[in-house]
Design a protein around this motif. Sequence first.
Motif, short mmCIF file in Angstrom:
data_model
loop_
_atom_site.label_atom_id
_atom_site.label_comp_id
_atom_site.label_asym_id
_atom_site.label_seq_id
_atom_site.Cartn_x
_atom_site.Cartn_y
_atom_site.Cartn_z
N MET A 2 0.84 -1.21 0.00
CA MET A 2 0.00 0.00 0.00
C MET A 2 0.87 1.25 0.00
SD MET A 2 -3.20 -0.46 -0.39
CE MET A 2 -3.94 1.07 0.16
N GLU A 3 1.97 1.22 0.75
CA GLU A 3 2.86 2.38 0.76
C GLU A 3 3.39 2.68 -0.64
OE1 GLU A 3 7.39 3.36 2.06
OE2 GLU A 3 6.28 2.07 3.42
N LEU A 4 3.77 1.64 -1.36
CA LEU A 4 4.30 1.84 -2.71
C LEU A 4 3.21 2.33 -3.65
CD1 LEU A 4 6.66 -1.26 -2.99
CD2 LEU A 4 7.20 1.07 -2.25
N LEU A 5 2.01 1.79 -3.51
CA LEU A 5 0.90 2.26 -4.34
C LEU A 5 0.62 3.74 -4.07
CD1 LEU A 5 -1.44 -0.85 -4.05
CD2 LEU A 5 -0.54 0.08 -6.19
N LYS A 6 0.65 4.14 -2.82
CA LYS A 6 0.40 5.55 -2.48
C LYS A 6 1.51 6.46 -3.00
CE LYS A 6 -2.72 4.76 1.32
NZ LYS A 6 -3.20 5.22 2.59
N LEU A 40 12.08 -8.46 -5.34
CA LEU A 40 11.81 -8.18 -6.75
C LEU A 40 13.00 -7.50 -7.40
CD1 LEU A 40 8.16 -6.85 -6.42
CD2 LEU A 40 8.89 -9.11 -7.21
N ALA A 41 13.26 -7.85 -8.65
CA ALA A 41 14.33 -7.20 -9.39
C ALA A 41 14.00 -5.72 -9.58
CB ALA A 41 14.54 -7.87 -10.74
N ASP A 42 12.72 -5.42 -9.75
CA ASP A 42 12.27 -4.04 -9.88
C ASP A 42 10.77 -3.97 -9.64
OD1 ASP A 42 11.12 -5.05 -12.21
OD2 ASP A 42 12.49 -4.04 -13.55
N ILE A 43 10.29 -2.76 -9.45
CA ILE A 43 8.86 -2.50 -9.33
C ILE A 43 8.46 -1.80 -10.63
CG2 ILE A 43 7.04 -1.29 -8.06
CD1 ILE A 43 8.36 -3.41 -6.34
N ASP A 44 7.64 -2.48 -11.42
CA ASP A 44 7.22 -1.96 -12.72
C ASP A 44 6.05 -1.01 -12.58
OD1 ASP A 44 8.99 -3.47 -14.56
OD2 ASP A 44 7.97 -5.20 -13.69
N VAL A 45 6.31 0.26 -12.84
CA VAL A 45 5.28 1.29 -12.85
C VAL A 45 5.06 1.68 -14.30
CG1 VAL A 45 4.67 3.64 -12.14
CG2 VAL A 45 5.99 2.16 -10.59
N ILE A 46 3.81 1.60 -14.74
CA ILE A 46 3.51 2.03 -16.10
C ILE A 46 2.45 3.12 -16.05
CG2 ILE A 46 4.14 -0.22 -17.08
CD1 ILE A 46 1.09 -0.66 -17.53
N TYR A 47 2.43 3.90 -17.10
CA TYR A 47 1.41 4.93 -17.26
C TYR A 47 1.23 5.15 -18.76
CZ TYR A 47 5.22 8.30 -18.07
OH TYR A 47 6.32 8.96 -18.56
N PHE A 48 0.23 5.93 -19.12
CA PHE A 48 -0.06 6.16 -20.54
C PHE A 48 -0.25 7.65 -20.77
CE2 PHE A 48 -2.44 6.19 -24.49
CZ PHE A 48 -1.78 5.21 -25.23
N ASP A 49 0.75 8.24 -21.43
CA ASP A 49 0.71 9.67 -21.72
C ASP A 49 1.23 9.92 -23.14
OD1 ASP A 49 0.70 12.42 -21.80
OD2 ASP A 49 2.14 12.69 -20.17
N PRO A 50 0.34 9.93 -24.13
CA PRO A 50 0.79 10.13 -25.52
C PRO A 50 1.32 11.54 -25.78
CG PRO A 50 -1.61 9.99 -25.41
CD PRO A 50 -1.09 9.70 -24.03
N PHE A 60 13.17 10.63 -15.17
CA PHE A 60 12.89 11.64 -14.14
C PHE A 60 11.95 11.07 -13.08
CE2 PHE A 60 10.03 14.95 -12.54
CZ PHE A 60 10.95 15.76 -11.88
N LEU A 61 10.91 10.36 -13.53
CA LEU A 61 9.95 9.76 -12.59
C LEU A 61 10.61 8.69 -11.73
CD1 LEU A 61 6.90 9.61 -14.99
CD2 LEU A 61 7.09 11.03 -12.93
N GLU A 62 11.50 7.90 -12.32
CA GLU A 62 12.24 6.90 -11.53
C GLU A 62 13.07 7.58 -10.45
OE1 GLU A 62 14.58 4.35 -14.07
OE2 GLU A 62 12.79 3.50 -15.01
N GLU A 63 13.73 8.68 -10.82
CA GLU A 63 14.53 9.43 -9.84
C GLU A 63 13.65 9.98 -8.73
OE1 GLU A 63 16.84 12.41 -11.87
OE2 GLU A 63 17.88 10.90 -13.08
N LEU A 68 11.77 9.42 -3.06
CA LEU A 68 10.71 9.17 -2.09
C LEU A 68 10.92 7.86 -1.33
CD1 LEU A 68 7.66 10.30 -4.26
CD2 LEU A 68 8.65 11.52 -2.30
N ASN A 69 11.45 6.85 -2.04
CA ASN A 69 11.74 5.57 -1.41
C ASN A 69 12.96 4.96 -2.10
OD1 ASN A 69 11.95 2.93 -0.47
ND2 ASN A 69 9.75 2.70 -0.22
N PRO A 70 14.16 5.22 -1.57
CA PRO A 70 15.39 4.74 -2.21
C PRO A 70 15.64 3.24 -2.05
CG PRO A 70 15.90 5.99 -0.22
CD PRO A 70 14.42 6.08 -0.42
N THR A 71 14.84 2.56 -1.26
CA THR A 71 15.05 1.12 -1.06
C THR A 71 14.41 0.28 -2.15
OG1 THR A 71 13.05 0.81 0.29
CG2 THR A 71 15.07 1.49 1.45
N VAL A 72 13.70 0.92 -3.06
CA VAL A 72 12.95 0.20 -4.09
C VAL A 72 13.60 0.39 -5.46
CG1 VAL A 72 10.72 0.08 -5.28
CG2 VAL A 72 10.80 0.40 -2.81
N PRO A 73 13.81 -0.70 -6.20
CA PRO A 73 14.34 -0.58 -7.57
C PRO A 73 13.20 -0.25 -8.55
CG PRO A 73 14.12 -2.88 -6.98
CD PRO A 73 13.69 -2.07 -5.78
#
Length: 171
Positions: A2-6, A40-50, A60-63, A68-73
Amino acid sequence: MMELLKLVESLHLPDWWICAGFVRSIVWDILHNFEERTPLADIDVIYFDPKNIDEAADLFLEEKLSFLNPTVPWSVKNEARMHVKSNMPPYQSSVDAISKFPETATAIGVKLDDQDRIVLTAPHGIKDLINLEVKPTIHFQKKKERIAIYKNRINQKNWKLRWNQLKIHYN
């Protein structure tokens, strides 16, 4: 989770989801009665912005997420451009992109709605995921090069080593 989702929700990305291993691995861990979550090797965040398909925006978003949470890849991808990498027609949305992931058990995502309730998308259903079956999505069943991509992923991921009850289907 939930923390990661938020955290991701706080970015206000259009049509965002956390997908793939973030969901799949915890389900498989639970079904294998693991007491500790598989890293997990990474946390896959996707979005859709054409409107902004520049890969620099994803970096930039990964940075930002790493700050916000440096413990997560973190791995962030705008699915409005990822069809090129996958050699497919343009995706219409993030859910459309998820539907074209290689494995049915990985083609799954979660996000929060405006009341912080979890929303699940599973374009191919959850049957294979909860039955511990790894099958190619329809997009990876017919063309030789996509079949090869699916098989290579299965071999590289070596999921059966961790989750020994998996049933791997190669076609």
